[in-house]
Write a protein that holds these residues in place. Structure first.
Motif, PDB file in Angstrom:
ATOM      1  N   ALA A  55       0.833  -1.202   0.000  1.00 16.08           N
ATOM      2  CA  ALA A  55       0.000   0.000   0.000  1.00 16.08           C
ATOM      3  C   ALA A  55       0.868   1.251   0.000  1.00 16.08           C
ATOM      4  O   ALA A  55       0.595   2.225  -0.722  1.00 16.08           O
ATOM      5  N   TYR A  56       1.924   1.245   0.803  1.00 16.17           N
ATOM      6  CA  TYR A  56       2.817   2.408   0.853  1.00 16.17           C
ATOM      7  C   TYR A  56       3.497   2.629  -0.493  1.00 16.17           C
ATOM      8  O   TYR A  56       3.568   3.760  -0.994  1.00 16.17           O
ATOM      9  N   VAL A  57       3.970   1.553  -1.121  1.00 10.52           N
ATOM     10  CA  VAL A  57       4.634   1.673  -2.423  1.00 10.52           C
ATOM     11  C   VAL A  57       3.664   2.218  -3.472  1.00 10.52           C
ATOM     12  O   VAL A  57       4.037   3.022  -4.331  1.00 10.52           O
ATOM     13  N   ALA A  58       2.396   1.802  -3.394  1.00  6.07           N
ATOM     14  CA  ALA A  58       1.403   2.254  -4.370  1.00  6.07           C
ATOM     15  C   ALA A  58       1.047   3.725  -4.192  1.00  6.07           C
ATOM     16  O   ALA A  58       0.639   4.386  -5.161  1.00  6.07           O
ATOM     17  N   ASN A  59       1.211   4.263  -2.985  1.00  3.34           N
ATOM     18  CA  ASN A  59       0.729   5.611  -2.697  1.00  3.34           C
ATOM     19  C   ASN A  59       1.818   6.629  -2.374  1.00  3.34           C
ATOM     20  O   ASN A  59       1.516   7.827  -2.260  1.00  3.34           O
ATOM     21  N   CYS A  60       3.044   6.191  -2.215  1.00  4.48           N
ATOM     22  CA  CYS A  60       4.107   7.131  -1.862  1.00  4.48           C
ATOM     23  C   CYS A  60       4.536   7.940  -3.084  1.00  4.48           C
ATOM     24  O   CYS A  60       4.106   7.686  -4.214  1.00  4.48           O
TER      25      CYS A  60
ATOM     26  N   CYS B 108       9.901   5.665  -4.980  1.00  6.48           N
ATOM     27  CA  CYS B 108       9.976   4.438  -5.794  1.00  6.48           C
ATOM     28  C   CYS B 108      11.189   4.467  -6.723  1.00  6.48           C
ATOM     29  O   CYS B 108      11.835   3.439  -6.938  1.00  6.48           O
ATOM     30  N   ASP B 109      11.490   5.634  -7.274  1.00  4.23           N
ATOM     31  CA  ASP B 109      12.659   5.752  -8.157  1.00  4.23           C
ATOM     32  C   ASP B 109      13.943   5.466  -7.390  1.00  4.23           C
ATOM     33  O   ASP B 109      14.893   4.879  -7.931  1.00  4.23           O
ATOM     34  N   ALA B 110      13.995   5.871  -6.125  1.00  2.00           N
ATOM     35  CA  ALA B 110      15.210   5.688  -5.327  1.00  2.00           C
ATOM     36  C   ALA B 110      15.397   4.244  -4.890  1.00  2.00           C
ATOM     37  O   ALA B 110      16.526   3.744  -4.855  1.00  2.00           O
TER      38      ALA B 110
ATOM     39  N   ASN C 241      11.219   9.116   8.403  1.00  2.00           N
ATOM     40  CA  ASN C 241      10.581  10.333   7.892  1.00  2.00           C
ATOM     41  C   ASN C 241       9.083  10.315   8.162  1.00  2.00           C
ATOM     42  O   ASN C 241       8.294  10.814   7.363  1.00  2.00           O
ATOM     43  N   HIS C 242       8.707   9.775   9.301  1.00  2.00           N
ATOM     44  CA  HIS C 242       7.292   9.561   9.565  1.00  2.00           C
ATOM     45  C   HIS C 242       6.504  10.862   9.581  1.00  2.00           C
ATOM     46  O   HIS C 242       5.346  10.903   9.143  1.00  2.00           O
ATOM     47  N   GLY C 243       7.108  11.933  10.064  1.00  2.00           N
ATOM     48  CA  GLY C 243       6.393  13.202  10.100  1.00  2.00           C
ATOM     49  C   GLY C 243       5.911  13.631   8.736  1.00  2.00           C
ATOM     50  O   GLY C 243       4.775  14.099   8.573  1.00  2.00           O
ATOM     51  N   ALA C 244       6.753  13.457   7.720  1.00  2.00           N
ATOM     52  CA  ALA C 244       6.399  13.849   6.360  1.00  2.00           C
ATOM     53  C   ALA C 244       5.598  12.776   5.640  1.00  2.00           C
ATOM     54  O   ALA C 244       4.811  13.084   4.733  1.00  2.00           O
ATOM     55  N   GLU C 245       5.776  11.511   6.009  1.00  2.00           N
ATOM     56  CA  GLU C 245       5.173  10.405   5.270  1.00  2.00           C
ATOM     57  C   GLU C 245       3.867   9.894   5.873  1.00  2.00           C
ATOM     58  O   GLU C 245       3.185   9.071   5.266  1.00  2.00           O
ATOM     59  N   GLN C 246       3.492  10.360   7.068  1.00  2.00           N
ATOM     60  CA  GLN C 246       2.324   9.788   7.726  1.00  2.00           C
ATOM     61  C   GLN C 246       1.010  10.066   6.995  1.00  2.00           C
ATOM     62  O   GLN C 246       0.005   9.387   7.238  1.00  2.00           O
ATOM     63  N   SER C 247       1.033  11.023   6.073  1.00  2.00           N
ATOM     64  CA  SER C 247      -0.187  11.289   5.295  1.00  2.00           C
ATOM     65  C   SER C 247      -0.379  10.292   4.157  1.00  2.00           C
ATOM     66  O   SER C 247      -1.460  10.221   3.564  1.00  2.00           O
ATOM     67  N   VAL C 248       0.644   9.516   3.832  1.00  2.00           N
ATOM     68  CA  VAL C 248       0.548   8.514   2.763  1.00  2.00           C
ATOM     69  C   VAL C 248      -0.278   7.337   3.265  1.00  2.00           C
ATOM     70  O   VAL C 248      -0.051   6.822   4.368  1.00  2.00           O
ATOM     71  N   SER C 249      -1.227   6.880   2.487  1.00  2.00           N
ATOM     72  CA  SER C 249      -2.073   5.758   2.874  1.00  2.00           C
ATOM     73  C   SER C 249      -1.255   4.466   2.922  1.00  2.00           C
ATOM     74  O   SER C 249      -0.606   4.097   1.945  1.00  2.00           O
ATOM     75  N   THR C 250      -1.282   3.793   4.065  1.00  2.00           N
ATOM     76  CA  THR C 250      -0.520   2.550   4.228  1.00  2.00           C
ATOM     77  C   THR C 250      -1.394   1.397   4.707  1.00  2.00           C
ATOM     78  O   THR C 250      -0.888   0.304   4.954  1.00  2.00           O
ATOM     79  N   GLU C 251      -2.700   1.584   4.857  1.00  2.00           N
ATOM     80  CA  GLU C 251      -3.561   0.530   5.371  1.00  2.00           C
ATOM     81  C   GLU C 251      -3.966  -0.436   4.265  1.00  2.00           C
ATOM     82  O   GLU C 251      -4.136  -0.045   3.109  1.00  2.00           O
TER      83      GLU C 251
END
Length: 431
Positions: A233-238, A243-245, A260-270
Motif C-alpha cells: 500500500a505504501y509503495v502504491a501511494n508514496c 519508488c525511483d530511489a 521520515n514519519h512526520g512527512a510520510e504519515q499522510s501517505v495511505s498505508t492501510e
C-alpha cells in the motif's frame, strides 16, 4: 596420510547413504473434485508411502560420483566461497550495483547524525543484498546445528554490502538503521503472529525471535508487520521519487518511512479490505534456494509449470524438520498421529491439501558428513512416488526446510511441501 583421510571421508559418505530414507505422504479434505489428479484410493492423513529405516522399499542414496552428477544436473555452483559471497535471494528482477565507491557507502556511517534519513542514504541499504550466516560458511554443507543454539528454529540472518570483503561494515550500517527506527510504526508482534501463523509456529511463538525475523528478513520480503502499515500500500501511494530511489529493495521503504514519519504519515498505508498482498517475495537461504531451483528444473524437464515459493509453507516445512530432528520422529509419524493439529494448521493457512516429501539421516554422527546441496531433490527425483509429488501439475506452491541436525538424537531431517493454492491468513485477510 592424505589417502587415508580421503578413504575415511568416502566411508563416511557411504555410511550416510546407508542410513538415509526418503518418505512421501499427503493430506487434505475429502473433496474429490478439488484435485483431479488425486488417486482414487486417497485417504486423508494416511501416508500412501512411508518408508521405515528397515523398509527395503526405501530410497538408497547414490555413491559419491552419482552425487556429484546430481549436483551438476541442477547446476549447483560451488565456484564462490560462502564466506565471501552473500546468499542469492529471489529479488533477481532488480540489478543492485556493486560499482559504487567505498566513499559513497562509508558516507552513510560518517553522516548518520545529519542525513541518514535521506533518500540517498537509505538507498545504500539496497546494497546490503543477500543474507549471510555462519551456518552457511562451511562450503557445500548447510546443516543447522540445533543443540545449544540460541535460535534453533531458523538462521540468524545478517547483511553485508555486495562486492566487499569486510562483512562487519555492512552489519554495522544495518544495525545502526535498526536501532535508529521506531519499529512500532510498522510492526506489532501479535499482528505478525496472526498474519503468518506458520512462521509463529516455526519460531516457537517467541516475540523476540519474531521481531528479529521481521527486522532482518521480513522487511526484505515486503511482509506486512502491523495492521496500520502494509508495504504494498505504501509503495502504491508514496511519492514517485521514493519508488525511483528504492525500486524493489523493499527494506528501504520501511526505513525511509520510519525515519521520515512526520512527512510520510499522510501517505495511505492501510490494507483496506485486504486489497494488497501480505508479502512480496521470499528470502531464502542458500540451501532453500538450491532446493527450490532443483525442483523447478525437474518440473521443467517434465514439462510442467514451476512451483512458486510460499512463505508459510517454507515455515511449516522448517518446523516439521526441526520438530522431527529434535524428537527423533521418523518418516511421517507426526502427520499420521496429529491429524487434528494439522487440520488446524491448514485452516490457519486457508489451504485444504498438503503433500510432503522428507529425507532423513538416522544415526548421523556428524553434521558434516551428510546431505550436500541438491542431494535431497535428487533423492526425490530418483524415487517414483516422491517424483510424482514433485512434478504433479496442481502442486504449484512450494516450501522447503533447512537441513536440521541434532547431535543429541544423531539425526538430520529435511522436508519439501506442496499445495495447490497459496497460503492466506483468514484472521487477517477475511472479515
Amino acid at each position: 596420510m592424505k589417502n587415508n583421510l580421503n578413504l575415511k571421508h568416502a566411508l563416511a559418505i557411504l555410511l550416510a547413504a546407508a542410513m538415509l530414507c526418503a518418505c512421501l505422504t499427503g493430506c487434505g479434505s475429502t473433496d474429490a473434485d478439488a484435485i483431479p489428479a488425486r488417486p482414487d484410493d486417497y485417504v486423508p492423513y494416511q501416508a500412501p508411502y512411508v518408508t521405515g529405516e528397515d523398509d527395503d522399499a526405501g530410497y538408497e542414496m547414490p555413491e559419491q560420483a552419482a552425487q556429484e552428477d546430481a549436483r551438476a544436473s541442477v547446476e549447483v555452483s560451488a565456484a564462490k566461497s560462502d564466506a565471501e559471497s552473500p546468499v542469492e535471494t529471489e529479488r533477481t528482477s532488480v540489478e543492485v550495483s556493486a560499482a559504487k565507491s567505498d566513499a559513497e557507502s562509508s558516507a552513510v556511517t560518517e553522516s548518520q547524525p545529519v542525513d541518514m534519513s535521506s533518500l540517498e542514504a537509505v538507498a545504500v541499504l539496497g546494497r546490503l543484498v543477500g543474507n549471510w550466516s555462519p551456518a552457511h560458511a562451511g562450503g557445500p554443507l548447510y546443516q543447522i546445528e540445533m543443540d545449544g543454539a540460541g535460535n534453533p528454529y531458523g538462521l540468524d540472518w545478517e547483511y553485508m554490502p555486495t562486492g566487499r570483503d569486510v562483512k562487519s561494515a555492512g552489519r554495522t550500517v544495518y544495525a545502526d538503521y535498526v536501532n535508529a527506527c521506531d519499529w512500532s510504526l510498522v510492526f506489532d508482534v501479535e499482528f505478525y503472529k496472526n498474519a503468518f501463523p506458520m512462521l509463529a509456529l516455526q519460531y516457537d511463538y517467541d516475540d523476540e525471535l519474531l521481531t528479529r525475523h521481521f527486522q532482518t528478513v521480513g522487511v526484505h520480503e515486503g511482509r506486512q508487520g502491523s495492521g496500520d502499515f502494509n508495504l504494498a500500500a505504501y509503495v502504491a501511494n508514496c511519492g514517485e521519487e521514493v519508488c525511483d530511489a528504492f525500486g524493489e529493495d523493499w527494506e528501504c521503504y520501511y526505513f525511509y518511512y520510519m525515519l521520515n514519519h512526520g512527512a510520510e504519515q499522510s501517505v495511505s498505508t492501510e490494507n483496506t479490505d485486504g486489497r494488497y498482498p501480505l508479502w512480496l517475495t521470499v528470502e531464502m537461504s542458500r540451501y532453500q534456494k538450491d532446493e527450490f531451483d532443483a525442483v523447478n528444473a525437474y518440473r521443467a524437464e517434465a514439462g510442467v509449470d514451476p512451483v512458486t515459493a510460499d512463505p508459510e509453507l517454507m515455515a511449516l516445512a522448517c518446523w516439521r524438520a526441526w520438530h522431527d530432528a529434535s524428537t527423533r520422529t521418523k518418516a511421517h509419524d507426526w502427520m499420521e498421529e496429529n491429524g487434528d493439529v494439522l487440520d488446524g494448521y491448514m485452516a490457519d493457512m486457508s489451504v485444504w491439501h498438503i503433500a510432503e516429501n522428507t529425507t532423513k539421516a538416522l544415526n548421523a554422527v556428524s553434521s558434516r558428513d551428510y546431505m550436500r546441496v541438491g542431494l535431497t531433490a535428487k533423492c526425490y527425483y530418483d524415487s517414483p512416488r516422491h517424483y510424482e509429488a514433485m512434478i504433479r501439475e496442481n502442486h504449484l506452491y512450494f516450501g522447503c526446510s533447512e537441513l536440521y541436525y541434532s547431535a543429541e538424537h544423531k539425526m538430520i531431517a529435511q522436508f519439501d511441501m506442496y499445495t495447490d493454492e497459496p497460503s492466506m491468513s483468514p484472521r487477517v485477510c477475511m472479515p
